[in-house]
Design a protein around this motif. Structure first.
Motif, short mmCIF file in Angstrom:
data_model
loop_
_atom_site.label_atom_id
_atom_site.label_comp_id
_atom_site.label_asym_id
_atom_site.label_seq_id
_atom_site.Cartn_x
_atom_site.Cartn_y
_atom_site.Cartn_z
N VAL A 7 0.84 -1.19 0.00
CA VAL A 7 0.00 0.00 0.00
C VAL A 7 0.88 1.24 0.00
N GLN A 8 1.95 1.22 0.78
CA GLN A 8 2.88 2.35 0.79
C GLN A 8 3.46 2.59 -0.60
N ARG A 9 3.88 1.52 -1.26
CA ARG A 9 4.45 1.64 -2.62
C ARG A 9 3.41 2.17 -3.59
N LEU A 10 2.16 1.71 -3.46
CA LEU A 10 1.10 2.18 -4.34
C LEU A 10 0.86 3.68 -4.14
N LEU A 11 0.79 4.12 -2.88
CA LEU A 11 0.58 5.54 -2.61
C LEU A 11 1.72 6.39 -3.17
N LEU A 12 2.94 5.91 -3.03
CA LEU A 12 4.07 6.63 -3.62
C LEU A 12 3.97 6.67 -5.14
N ALA A 13 3.58 5.57 -5.74
CA ALA A 13 3.45 5.52 -7.20
C ALA A 13 2.34 6.44 -7.69
N LEU A 14 1.21 6.48 -6.98
CA LEU A 14 0.11 7.35 -7.38
C LEU A 14 0.48 8.83 -7.25
N ALA A 15 1.20 9.15 -6.19
CA ALA A 15 1.62 10.54 -6.00
C ALA A 15 2.73 10.91 -6.97
N ALA A 16 3.51 9.93 -7.40
CA ALA A 16 4.61 10.11 -8.34
C ALA A 16 5.52 11.27 -7.94
N PRO A 17 5.97 11.31 -6.69
CA PRO A 17 6.81 12.42 -6.27
C PRO A 17 8.20 12.36 -6.91
N THR A 18 8.70 13.51 -7.27
CA THR A 18 10.06 13.63 -7.79
C THR A 18 10.64 14.91 -7.22
N SER A 61 0.26 3.55 18.25
CA SER A 61 1.04 2.97 17.16
C SER A 61 1.39 4.06 16.16
N GLY A 62 2.20 3.67 15.21
CA GLY A 62 2.61 4.58 14.15
C GLY A 62 4.11 4.67 14.03
N ASP A 63 4.54 5.06 12.86
CA ASP A 63 5.97 5.18 12.58
C ASP A 63 6.14 6.16 11.43
N ARG A 64 7.10 7.03 11.56
CA ARG A 64 7.29 8.07 10.54
C ARG A 64 7.53 7.48 9.16
N SER A 65 8.12 6.30 9.08
CA SER A 65 8.42 5.71 7.77
C SER A 65 7.16 5.29 7.02
N PHE A 66 6.04 5.07 7.73
CA PHE A 66 4.79 4.69 7.06
C PHE A 66 4.25 5.82 6.20
N TYR A 67 4.67 7.04 6.48
CA TYR A 67 4.10 8.22 5.82
C TYR A 67 5.09 8.90 4.89
N ARG A 68 6.03 8.13 4.39
CA ARG A 68 7.01 8.71 3.47
C ARG A 68 6.33 9.26 2.21
N PHE A 69 5.17 8.71 1.83
CA PHE A 69 4.47 9.24 0.66
C PHE A 69 4.01 10.68 0.91
N VAL A 70 3.71 11.02 2.16
CA VAL A 70 3.32 12.39 2.49
C VAL A 70 4.53 13.31 2.36
N GLY A 71 5.62 12.93 3.00
CA GLY A 71 6.83 13.75 2.94
C GLY A 71 7.35 13.92 1.52
N ALA A 72 7.36 12.84 0.76
CA ALA A 72 7.85 12.90 -0.62
C ALA A 72 6.96 13.78 -1.49
N THR A 73 5.66 13.66 -1.32
CA THR A 73 4.73 14.44 -2.14
C THR A 73 4.84 15.93 -1.82
N LEU A 74 4.86 16.27 -0.54
CA LEU A 74 4.94 17.68 -0.17
C LEU A 74 6.29 18.28 -0.56
N ALA A 75 7.38 17.55 -0.34
CA ALA A 75 8.70 18.06 -0.71
C ALA A 75 8.80 18.24 -2.23
N SER A 76 8.21 17.34 -2.98
CA SER A 76 8.20 17.47 -4.44
C SER A 76 7.44 18.71 -4.89
#
Length: 140
Positions: A7-18, A61-76
Motif C-alpha cells: 500500500v505504501q508503494r502504491l501511494l508513492l506511485a500514485l503521487a509520483a513524487p520527484t 502505534s505509528g511510525d514516521r516511515s509509514f508516511y514517506r508518501f506524504v513527505g515525498a509528495t509535499l517536498a516534491s
C-alpha cells in the motif's frame, strides 16, 4: 495501524513524487522515539514553507516511515516536510504525546533555516489522532 508495504508503494506511485531528498532519523528529543525524517525539495527557493506532519494511530502505534508518501509528495511540491515519531501508549500517556509533538515543532522551527525553509511559514498537518495533536498545538 501500519500501512502494508504494498500500500505504501502504491501511494508513492500514485503521487509520483520527484525532486526531493530525505534525511532520516534526525534526533529532536532525548527519548527512544524522538526522531524525525525531513523531506527536502531539491530546489530551494526563498520563502520555502515548512510543514510538520503528525500521523495518527490512536496514540498507541505509528511510525514516521509509514508516511514517506506524504513527505515525498509535499517536498516534491516545494515544501520542506518534517515527520516526527512521538511517544505512544503504553510507554506514554496523554499529554506526553502533545509534549513530544510540541518539542518536534519547536525543533523544526529552530532548524528551518538550515534546510532552506522560512520558519515564519510553518504549517502543522495531522491525520486522525495526529490531527488532534496538531489542533491542540495550534490552540496552545
Amino acid at each position: 495501524m501500519k500501512l502494508p508495504e504494498p500500500v505504501q508503494r502504491l501511494l508513492l506511485a500514485l503521487a509520483a513524487p520527484t525532486g526531493f531528498k530525505v534525511v532520516r532519523g534526525l534526533r529532536y528529543a532525548d527519548h527512544g522515539r524522538g526522531l524525525a525524517d525531513v523531506y527536502l525539495p531539491k530546489k530551494a527557493r526563498a520563502g520555502t514553507p515548512i510543514a510538520v506532519f503528525i500521523y495518527g494511530g490512536s496514540w498507541d502505534s505509528g511510525d514516521r516511515s509509514f508516511y514517506r508518501f506524504v513527505g515525498a509528495t509535499l517536498a516534491s511540491a516545494g515544501i520542506v516536510t518534517v515527520i516526527p515519531d512521538y511517544s505512544v501508549w503504553p510507554d506514554a500517556a496523554w499529554p506526553a504525546f502533545l509534549h513530544d509533538n510540541a518539542d518536534a515543532v519547536g525543533w523544526a522551527r529552530g532548524a528551518a533555516s538550515n534546510w532552506g525553509a522560512d520558519p515564519e511559514r510553518l504549517f502543522l498537518i495531522g491525520q486522525s489522532a495526529g490531527a488532534y495533536n496538531a489542533a491542540m498545538l495550534c490552540l496552545d
